[in-house]
Design a protein around this motif. Structure first.
Motif, PDB file in Angstrom:
ATOM      1  N   LYS A 103      27.944  40.256  93.490  1.00 15.19           N
ATOM      2  CA  LYS A 103      27.112  41.440  93.298  1.00 15.19           C
ATOM      3  C   LYS A 103      27.867  42.466  92.474  1.00 15.19           C
ATOM      4  O   LYS A 103      29.103  42.459  92.431  1.00 15.19           O
ATOM      5  N   SER A 104      27.122  43.342  91.844  1.00 17.73           N
ATOM      6  CA  SER A 104      27.771  44.418  91.086  1.00 17.73           C
ATOM      7  C   SER A 104      28.403  45.423  92.047  1.00 17.73           C
ATOM      8  O   SER A 104      28.015  45.521  93.222  1.00 17.73           O
ATOM      9  N   LEU A 105      29.364  46.177  91.537  1.00 21.34           N
ATOM     10  CA  LEU A 105      30.023  47.190  92.373  1.00 21.34           C
ATOM     11  C   LEU A 105      29.020  48.205  92.903  1.00 21.34           C
ATOM     12  O   LEU A 105      29.117  48.642  94.054  1.00 21.34           O
TER      13      LEU A 105
ATOM     14  N   MET B 284      37.686  51.689  80.756  1.00 21.46           N
ATOM     15  CA  MET B 284      37.400  50.247  80.800  1.00 21.46           C
ATOM     16  C   MET B 284      36.645  49.778  79.564  1.00 21.46           C
ATOM     17  O   MET B 284      36.649  48.602  79.242  1.00 21.46           O
ATOM     18  N   GLY B 285      35.950  50.683  78.902  1.00 17.65           N
ATOM     19  CA  GLY B 285      35.195  50.304  77.720  1.00 17.65           C
ATOM     20  C   GLY B 285      33.858  49.652  78.024  1.00 17.65           C
ATOM     21  O   GLY B 285      33.164  49.184  77.134  1.00 17.65           O
ATOM     22  N   LYS B 286      33.480  49.623  79.301  1.00 21.17           N
ATOM     23  CA  LYS B 286      32.179  49.103  79.730  1.00 21.17           C
ATOM     24  C   LYS B 286      31.853  49.733  81.071  1.00 21.17           C
ATOM     25  O   LYS B 286      32.724  50.294  81.730  1.00 21.17           O
ATOM     26  N   ASN B 287      30.580  49.655  81.461  1.00 18.69           N
ATOM     27  CA  ASN B 287      30.170  50.295  82.707  1.00 18.69           C
ATOM     28  C   ASN B 287      30.716  49.515  83.900  1.00 18.69           C
ATOM     29  O   ASN B 287      30.241  48.430  84.232  1.00 18.69           O
ATOM     30  N   LYS B 288      31.723  50.081  84.542  1.00 17.66           N
ATOM     31  CA  LYS B 288      32.409  49.358  85.617  1.00 17.66           C
ATOM     32  C   LYS B 288      31.514  49.111  86.826  1.00 17.66           C
ATOM     33  O   LYS B 288      31.710  48.141  87.569  1.00 17.66           O
ATOM     34  N   LEU B 289      30.503  49.963  87.027  1.00 14.24           N
ATOM     35  CA  LEU B 289      29.663  49.806  88.214  1.00 14.24           C
ATOM     36  C   LEU B 289      28.764  48.582  88.140  1.00 14.24           C
ATOM     37  O   LEU B 289      28.201  48.159  89.138  1.00 14.24           O
TER      38      LEU B 289
ATOM     39  N   GLY C 110      44.286  51.522 103.862  1.00 14.77           N
ATOM     40  CA  GLY C 110      44.380  52.216 102.586  1.00 14.77           C
ATOM     41  C   GLY C 110      43.643  51.526 101.450  1.00 14.77           C
ATOM     42  O   GLY C 110      43.295  52.157 100.441  1.00 14.77           O
ATOM     43  N   TRP C 111      43.371  50.223 101.620  1.00 20.04           N
ATOM     44  CA  TRP C 111      42.640  49.498 100.580  1.00 20.04           C
ATOM     45  C   TRP C 111      41.242  50.067 100.371  1.00 20.04           C
ATOM     46  O   TRP C 111      40.655  49.924  99.297  1.00 20.04           O
ATOM     47  N   GLU C 112      40.691  50.699 101.378  1.00 19.96           N
ATOM     48  CA  GLU C 112      39.349  51.253 101.240  1.00 19.96           C
ATOM     49  C   GLU C 112      39.299  52.376 100.209  1.00 19.96           C
ATOM     50  O   GLU C 112      38.238  52.678  99.658  1.00 19.96           O
ATOM     51  N   LEU C 113      40.435  52.987  99.948  1.00 18.33           N
ATOM     52  CA  LEU C 113      40.505  54.060  98.951  1.00 18.33           C
ATOM     53  C   LEU C 113      40.741  53.525  97.542  1.00 18.33           C
ATOM     54  O   LEU C 113      40.713  54.284  96.574  1.00 18.33           O
ATOM     55  N   PHE C 114      40.972  52.221  97.446  1.00 17.95           N
ATOM     56  CA  PHE C 114      41.224  51.596  96.143  1.00 17.95           C
ATOM     57  C   PHE C 114      39.982  51.681  95.274  1.00 17.95           C
ATOM     58  O   PHE C 114      38.888  51.291  95.686  1.00 17.95           O
ATOM     59  N   ASP C 115      40.147  52.203  94.050  1.00 21.43           N
ATOM     60  CA  ASP C 115      39.005  52.276  93.139  1.00 21.43           C
ATOM     61  C   ASP C 115      39.307  51.516  91.852  1.00 21.43           C
ATOM     62  O   ASP C 115      40.445  51.393  91.434  1.00 21.43           O
ATOM     63  N   VAL C 116      38.255  50.993  91.255  1.00 21.77           N
ATOM     64  CA  VAL C 116      38.370  50.175  90.050  1.00 21.77           C
ATOM     65  C   VAL C 116      38.225  51.087  88.828  1.00 21.77           C
ATOM     66  O   VAL C 116      37.117  51.393  88.397  1.00 21.77           O
ATOM     67  N   ASP C 117      39.353  51.515  88.297  1.00 17.32           N
ATOM     68  CA  ASP C 117      39.335  52.439  87.162  1.00 17.32           C
ATOM     69  C   ASP C 117      39.736  51.777  85.850  1.00 17.32           C
ATOM     70  O   ASP C 117      39.448  52.303  84.779  1.00 17.32           O
ATOM     71  N   THR C 118      40.429  50.642  85.933  1.00 11.57           N
ATOM     72  CA  THR C 118      40.947  49.994  84.726  1.00 11.57           C
ATOM     73  C   THR C 118      40.619  48.506  84.757  1.00 11.57           C
ATOM     74  O   THR C 118      40.276  47.946  85.809  1.00 11.57           O
ATOM     75  N   ASN C 119      40.751  47.874  83.604  1.00 12.74           N
ATOM     76  CA  ASN C 119      40.556  46.424  83.544  1.00 12.74           C
ATOM     77  C   ASN C 119      41.557  45.701  84.430  1.00 12.74           C
ATOM     78  O   ASN C 119      41.239  44.665  85.030  1.00 12.74           O
TER      79      ASN C 119
END
Length: 204
Positions: A34-36, A22-27, A179-188
């Protein structure tokens, strides 16, 4: 364990990654105000863990962990890979029956799902508890205390998956409803997608 013993699980939030894709801290990215990382912490806090440990590197992440009153551990060797965060979490856990590892980039993870997984662990405390939906597996995963030494031997950018693969007879897959609960934010693109959901009030 003996009959009547109280089951305790240490929640370990792995938050020292570099989010290179992502090039930045995704959390620290905002979702629904709110932040992740804040979403993750607040969800975990509802689930009755014996302790919540946050392993971080970024100053802002560490400040957030302290603000919530978590056990905060700074990872000075995050560049060596995720194994360093895992080992720090395990080392700083108090007397516990198991470790539940969170990656903090799953904005749709629900407290009821976490409680379902922890309940399964109390019934099967010798097993690795892995959530799944259809054919997809994901996080968070619970490992029994018996795997402590295996974690402490990890090196480099290697996580719990290698321990799972080496102990498939000790894995219990738990079907979750969404299944959406397993979705993770890995990319922009992932992040833009959840922002679009937010904009359209289409909360998963």
């Amino acid at each position: 364990m003996k009959a009547g013993d109280i089951m305790s699980i240490s929640a370990i939030i792995l938050a020292a990654g570099y989010s290179r894709r992502m090039g930045k801290n995704k959390l620290l990215l905002k979702y629904r105000g709110k932040s992740l990382i804040e979403h993750t912490i607040e969800t975990i806090e509802k689930c009755g863990f014996s302790e919540i440990i946050l392993v971080g590197r970024n100053k802002k992440i560490i400040e957030i962990g302290n603000r919530y009153g978590l056990v905060v551990v700074k990872n000075q060797n995050a560049d060596k890979g995720i194994s360093e965060s895992i080992k720090l979490g395990v080392i700083h856990a108090k007397k516990t029956n198991g470790y539940m590892f969170f990656t903090a980039d799953q904005p749709f993870l629900d407290e009821n799902t976490i409680k379902k997984l922890t309940h399964e662990f109390t019934e099967n405390y010798d097993y690795i508890i892995v959530p799944k939906c259809d054919v997809r597996h994901g996080n968070p995963v619970i490992f029994p205390i018996s795997f402590k030494d295996d974690f402490l031997k990890l090196q480099g950018d290697v996580g719990g998956k290698i321990i799972i693969n080496e102990n498939l007879d000790k894995v219990k897959l738990i079907e979750i409803n969404d299944g959406w609960e397993l979705f993770d934010v890995d990319t922009n693109e992932n992040y833009e997608y959840i922002l679009k959901l937010e904009e359209n009030n289409e909360y998963v």
